[in-house]
Motif scaffolding. Structure first.
Motif, PDB file in Angstrom:
ATOM      1  N   LEU A 100       0.828  -1.209   0.000  1.00 33.23           N
ATOM      2  CA  LEU A 100       0.000   0.000   0.000  1.00 33.23           C
ATOM      3  C   LEU A 100       0.862   1.258   0.000  1.00 33.23           C
ATOM      4  CD1 LEU A 100      -2.721  -1.031   2.610  1.00 33.23           C
ATOM      5  CD2 LEU A 100      -2.794  -1.257   0.116  1.00 33.23           C
ATOM      6  N   ILE A 101       0.311   2.350  -0.513  1.00 30.65           N
ATOM      7  CA  ILE A 101       1.005   3.640  -0.489  1.00 30.65           C
ATOM      8  C   ILE A 101       0.781   4.261   0.886  1.00 30.65           C
ATOM      9  CG2 ILE A 101       1.136   5.932  -1.520  1.00 30.65           C
ATOM     10  CD1 ILE A 101       0.260   4.663  -4.153  1.00 30.65           C
ATOM     11  N   SER A 102       1.881   4.493   1.599  1.00 35.40           N
ATOM     12  CA  SER A 102       1.790   4.808   3.022  1.00 35.40           C
ATOM     13  C   SER A 102       1.144   6.155   3.322  1.00 35.40           C
ATOM     14  CB  SER A 102       3.179   4.752   3.663  1.00 35.40           C
ATOM     15  OG  SER A 102       4.040   5.706   3.062  1.00 35.40           O
ATOM     16  N   ASN A 103       1.246   7.114   2.391  1.00 41.48           N
ATOM     17  CA  ASN A 103       0.690   8.443   2.679  1.00 41.48           C
ATOM     18  C   ASN A 103      -0.699   8.637   2.065  1.00 41.48           C
ATOM     19  OD1 ASN A 103       1.416   8.610   0.007  1.00 41.48           O
ATOM     20  ND2 ASN A 103       2.493  10.572   0.177  1.00 41.48           N
ATOM     21  N   ARG A 104      -1.319   7.538   1.655  1.00 43.44           N
ATOM     22  CA  ARG A 104      -2.690   7.572   1.140  1.00 43.44           C
ATOM     23  C   ARG A 104      -3.598   6.766   2.071  1.00 43.44           C
ATOM     24  NH1 ARG A 104      -3.191   8.716  -4.449  1.00 43.44           N
ATOM     25  NH2 ARG A 104      -1.463  10.072  -5.063  1.00 43.44           N
ATOM     26  N   THR A 105      -4.856   7.164   2.157  1.00 48.37           N
ATOM     27  CA  THR A 105      -5.810   6.445   3.002  1.00 48.37           C
ATOM     28  C   THR A 105      -6.212   5.124   2.356  1.00 48.37           C
ATOM     29  OG1 THR A 105      -7.767   7.415   1.948  1.00 48.37           O
ATOM     30  CG2 THR A 105      -6.762   8.650   3.792  1.00 48.37           C
ATOM     31  N   VAL A 106      -6.911   4.303   3.121  1.00 54.16           N
ATOM     32  CA  VAL A 106      -7.452   3.049   2.581  1.00 54.16           C
ATOM     33  C   VAL A 106      -8.324   3.339   1.365  1.00 54.16           C
ATOM     34  CG1 VAL A 106      -9.100   1.176   3.067  1.00 54.16           C
ATOM     35  CG2 VAL A 106      -7.333   1.767   4.745  1.00 54.16           C
ATOM     36  N   LYS A 126     -15.956   5.571  -7.715  1.00 60.05           N
ATOM     37  CA  LYS A 126     -16.257   5.873  -6.318  1.00 60.05           C
ATOM     38  C   LYS A 126     -17.335   4.938  -5.775  1.00 60.05           C
ATOM     39  CE  LYS A 126     -15.009  10.781  -6.540  1.00 60.05           C
ATOM     40  NZ  LYS A 126     -15.500  12.179  -6.497  1.00 60.05           N
ATOM     41  N   GLU A 127     -18.339   4.680  -6.594  1.00 60.04           N
ATOM     42  CA  GLU A 127     -19.420   3.789  -6.169  1.00 60.04           C
ATOM     43  C   GLU A 127     -18.899   2.380  -5.918  1.00 60.04           C
ATOM     44  OE1 GLU A 127     -23.160   1.978  -8.532  1.00 60.04           O
ATOM     45  OE2 GLU A 127     -23.233   4.162  -8.288  1.00 60.04           O
ATOM     46  N   ARG A 128     -18.008   1.910  -6.785  1.00 66.54           N
ATOM     47  CA  ARG A 128     -17.469   0.566  -6.622  1.00 66.54           C
ATOM     48  C   ARG A 128     -16.652   0.454  -5.342  1.00 66.54           C
ATOM     49  NH1 ARG A 128     -14.092  -2.069 -11.474  1.00 66.54           N
ATOM     50  NH2 ARG A 128     -16.111  -1.677 -12.494  1.00 66.54           N
ATOM     51  N   VAL A 129     -15.796   1.444  -5.091  1.00 66.11           N
ATOM     52  CA  VAL A 129     -14.968   1.413  -3.887  1.00 66.11           C
ATOM     53  C   VAL A 129     -15.829   1.516  -2.636  1.00 66.11           C
ATOM     54  CG1 VAL A 129     -13.223   2.699  -2.588  1.00 66.11           C
ATOM     55  CG2 VAL A 129     -12.894   2.248  -5.032  1.00 66.11           C
ATOM     56  N   GLU A 130     -16.842   2.366  -2.663  1.00 66.18           N
ATOM     57  CA  GLU A 130     -17.725   2.503  -1.501  1.00 66.18           C
ATOM     58  C   GLU A 130     -18.486   1.208  -1.229  1.00 66.18           C
ATOM     59  OE1 GLU A 130     -19.967   5.932  -2.606  1.00 66.18           O
ATOM     60  OE2 GLU A 130     -18.298   7.317  -2.217  1.00 66.18           O
ATOM     61  N   GLU A 131     -18.882   0.498  -2.283  1.00 66.80           N
ATOM     62  CA  GLU A 131     -19.565  -0.790  -2.117  1.00 66.80           C
ATOM     63  C   GLU A 131     -18.649  -1.816  -1.465  1.00 66.80           C
ATOM     64  OE1 GLU A 131     -20.957  -1.963  -5.938  1.00 66.80           O
ATOM     65  OE2 GLU A 131     -22.699  -0.626  -5.916  1.00 66.80           O
ATOM     66  N   ILE A 132     -17.375  -1.828  -1.890  1.00 67.88           N
ATOM     67  CA  ILE A 132     -16.415  -2.763  -1.315  1.00 67.88           C
ATOM     68  C   ILE A 132     -16.186  -2.455   0.164  1.00 67.88           C
ATOM     69  CG2 ILE A 132     -13.951  -3.410  -1.318  1.00 67.88           C
ATOM     70  CD1 ILE A 132     -14.026  -3.185  -4.359  1.00 67.88           C
ATOM     71  N   ILE A 133     -16.026  -1.172   0.479  1.00 69.02           N
ATOM     72  CA  ILE A 133     -15.803  -0.767   1.872  1.00 69.02           C
ATOM     73  C   ILE A 133     -16.988  -1.177   2.746  1.00 69.02           C
ATOM     74  CG2 ILE A 133     -15.698   1.285   3.361  1.00 69.02           C
ATOM     75  CD1 ILE A 133     -13.889   2.551   1.171  1.00 69.02           C
ATOM     76  N   LYS A 134     -18.182  -1.028   2.217  1.00 74.89           N
ATOM     77  CA  LYS A 134     -19.369  -1.424   2.965  1.00 74.89           C
ATOM     78  C   LYS A 134     -19.465  -2.939   3.114  1.00 74.89           C
ATOM     79  CE  LYS A 134     -24.432  -1.004   2.973  1.00 74.89           C
ATOM     80  NZ  LYS A 134     -25.618  -0.475   2.247  1.00 74.89           N
ATOM     81  N   LEU A 135     -19.202  -3.666   2.019  1.00 76.76           N
ATOM     82  CA  LEU A 135     -19.297  -5.123   2.050  1.00 76.76           C
ATOM     83  C   LEU A 135     -18.372  -5.718   3.096  1.00 76.76           C
ATOM     84  CD1 LEU A 135     -20.283  -7.828   0.790  1.00 76.76           C
ATOM     85  CD2 LEU A 135     -18.393  -7.616  -0.851  1.00 76.76           C
ATOM     86  N   PHE A 136     -17.166  -5.178   3.206  1.00 74.30           N
ATOM     87  CA  PHE A 136     -16.182  -5.732   4.135  1.00 74.30           C
ATOM     88  C   PHE A 136     -16.171  -5.017   5.485  1.00 74.30           C
ATOM     89  CE2 PHE A 136     -14.836  -7.466   0.113  1.00 74.30           C
ATOM     90  CZ  PHE A 136     -14.384  -8.731   0.456  1.00 74.30           C
ATOM     91  N   ASP A 137     -17.127  -4.111   5.681  1.00 74.63           N
ATOM     92  CA  ASP A 137     -17.328  -3.454   6.971  1.00 74.63           C
ATOM     93  C   ASP A 137     -16.047  -2.789   7.479  1.00 74.63           C
ATOM     94  OD1 ASP A 137     -18.812  -2.610   9.145  1.00 74.63           O
ATOM     95  OD2 ASP A 137     -18.432  -4.438  10.321  1.00 74.63           O
ATOM     96  N   ILE A 138     -15.392  -2.025   6.587  1.00 72.67           N
ATOM     97  CA  ILE A 138     -14.162  -1.336   6.989  1.00 72.67           C
ATOM     98  C   ILE A 138     -14.318   0.191   6.879  1.00 72.67           C
ATOM     99  CG2 ILE A 138     -12.581  -3.246   6.514  1.00 72.67           C
ATOM    100  CD1 ILE A 138     -11.999  -1.984   3.776  1.00 72.67           C
ATOM    101  N   ASN A 139     -15.549   0.663   6.964  1.00 74.05           N
ATOM    102  CA  ASN A 139     -15.803   2.095   6.810  1.00 74.05           C
ATOM    103  C   ASN A 139     -15.052   2.937   7.838  1.00 74.05           C
ATOM    104  OD1 ASN A 139     -17.441   4.174   5.320  1.00 74.05           O
ATOM    105  ND2 ASN A 139     -18.082   4.626   7.428  1.00 74.05           N
ATOM    106  N   PHE A 141     -12.224   2.552   8.942  1.00 80.20           N
ATOM    107  CA  PHE A 141     -10.803   2.656   8.597  1.00 80.20           C
ATOM    108  C   PHE A 141     -10.585   3.330   7.238  1.00 80.20           C
ATOM    109  CE2 PHE A 141     -11.295  -1.442  10.935  1.00 80.20           C
ATOM    110  CZ  PHE A 141     -10.654  -1.068  12.101  1.00 80.20           C
ATOM    111  N   ALA A 142     -11.662   3.660   6.555  1.00 83.50           N
ATOM    112  CA  ALA A 142     -11.560   4.084   5.153  1.00 83.50           C
ATOM    113  C   ALA A 142     -10.702   5.322   4.954  1.00 83.50           C
ATOM    114  CB  ALA A 142     -12.957   4.320   4.571  1.00 83.50           C
ATOM    115  N   GLY A 151      -3.418  -4.832  11.097  1.00 78.45           N
ATOM    116  CA  GLY A 151      -2.783  -5.623  10.048  1.00 78.45           C
ATOM    117  C   GLY A 151      -3.791  -6.353   9.181  1.00 78.45           C
ATOM    118  N   ARG A 152      -4.868  -6.825   9.792  1.00 84.11           N
ATOM    119  CA  ARG A 152      -5.919  -7.527   9.042  1.00 84.11           C
ATOM    120  C   ARG A 152      -6.496  -6.634   7.943  1.00 84.11           C
ATOM    121  NH1 ARG A 152     -11.346  -7.083   9.181  1.00 84.11           N
ATOM    122  NH2 ARG A 152     -11.254  -5.672  10.969  1.00 84.11           N
ATOM    123  N   VAL A 153      -6.705  -5.362   8.270  1.00 88.76           N
ATOM    124  CA  VAL A 153      -7.297  -4.434   7.303  1.00 88.76           C
ATOM    125  C   VAL A 153      -6.277  -4.050   6.230  1.00 88.76           C
ATOM    126  CG1 VAL A 153      -8.494  -2.224   7.013  1.00 88.76           C
ATOM    127  CG2 VAL A 153      -8.877  -3.584   9.079  1.00 88.76           C
TER     128      VAL A 153
END
Length: 242
Positions: A100-106, A126-139, A141-142, A151-153
């Motif tokens: 991952l790029i360290s100075n960018r958010t999830v 944007k819609e695709r990424v938001e759907e993925i974030i919701k599906l994996f319940d990582i909002n 940390f987004a 580490g899991r995220v």
């Protein structure tokens, strides 16, 4: 296949291909092998035999010392960066935690391949990424950077960044390590969903996790003493349902 990329990958093969890390013994030695396609392929081998290197050669990230790597009967090793780009866009490779790029958010890390290559409109990206974030319940940390998330995220974000382009070929090195059981099942279910939608046609992954691999119908290839072999798998092998 990644959107707006008209290339269709039908075959991948090595001819007399040799790869070695600098100053080391060859991990792949004068190998001739045609890879199974339209399958989930389990890449197996003992520690140090070159499973990770094999996946990186297939991804175009490592260059062999000699031989030929054909995709659709085209030797991609002779291609310029521009000539190889359509193939690269059709191939997803999952780096480990450090990818991952360290100075960018999830969120930014997940958006990056879609925004950089501009293969779909930005609102769809944007819609695709938001759907993925919701599906994996990582909002929650987004909008955090990799150093500030579990580490899991981080591992999950590395995996999902390869999937967000919906590639034809997906290459994964020990994907189940560090995910956690619930996240792992969601991830496998997501792969099955994308495959049913016509994406991720050809999956190659290394893993020591037999329980994880039991969630797929797979073929097996072994890398051993510099050679690559296909192992016959019983077609009536039962998949554990999620």
């Amino acid at each position: 296949m990644a959107e707006n990329n008209n290339l269709k990958i039908d075959s991948m093969k090595f001819e007399a291909l040799t790869f070695a890390h600098e100053g080391q013994t060859a991990l792949i030695r004068n190998a001739d092998f045609e890879f199974p396609m339209n399958e989930v392929v389990w890449v197996k081998g003992t520690e140090g035999q070159g499973k990770s290197s094999l996946l990186q050669v297939l991804a175009g990230l490592l260059n062999p010392q000699s031989g030929f790597f054909y995709i659709n009967d085209q030797n991609v090793l002779d291609m310029s960066f521009e000539e190889f780009l359509p193939y690269r866009l059709a191939i997803g490779y999952t780096f480990d935690y450090g990818g991952l790029i360290s100075n960018r958010t999830v969120y930014d890390n997940l958006m990056l391949p879609l925004a950089y290559h501009k293969l779909i409109p930005m609102n769809e990206a944007k819609e695709r990424v938001e759907e993925i974030i919701k599906l994996f319940d990582i909002n929650k940390f987004a909008h955090e950077r990799p150093a500030h998330i579990p580490g899991r995220v981080r591992k999950l974000t590395c995996l999902l960044r390869a999937l967000v382009m919906r590639p034809q070929v997906l290459l994964m090195d020990d994907p189940s390590v560090g995910l956690g059981q619930d996240t792992l099942y969601t991830f496998v279910d997501y792969i099955h969903t994308l495959r049913k939608e016509g994406h991720l046609k050809h999956i190659f992954m290394s893993s020591y996790d037999e329980k994880y691999m039991s969630l797929f119908n797979y073929q097996i290839i072994h890398i051993d003493d510099g050679q690559i072999y296909l192992q016959t798998v019983e077609q009536d092998k039962k998949v554990v349902h999620l």
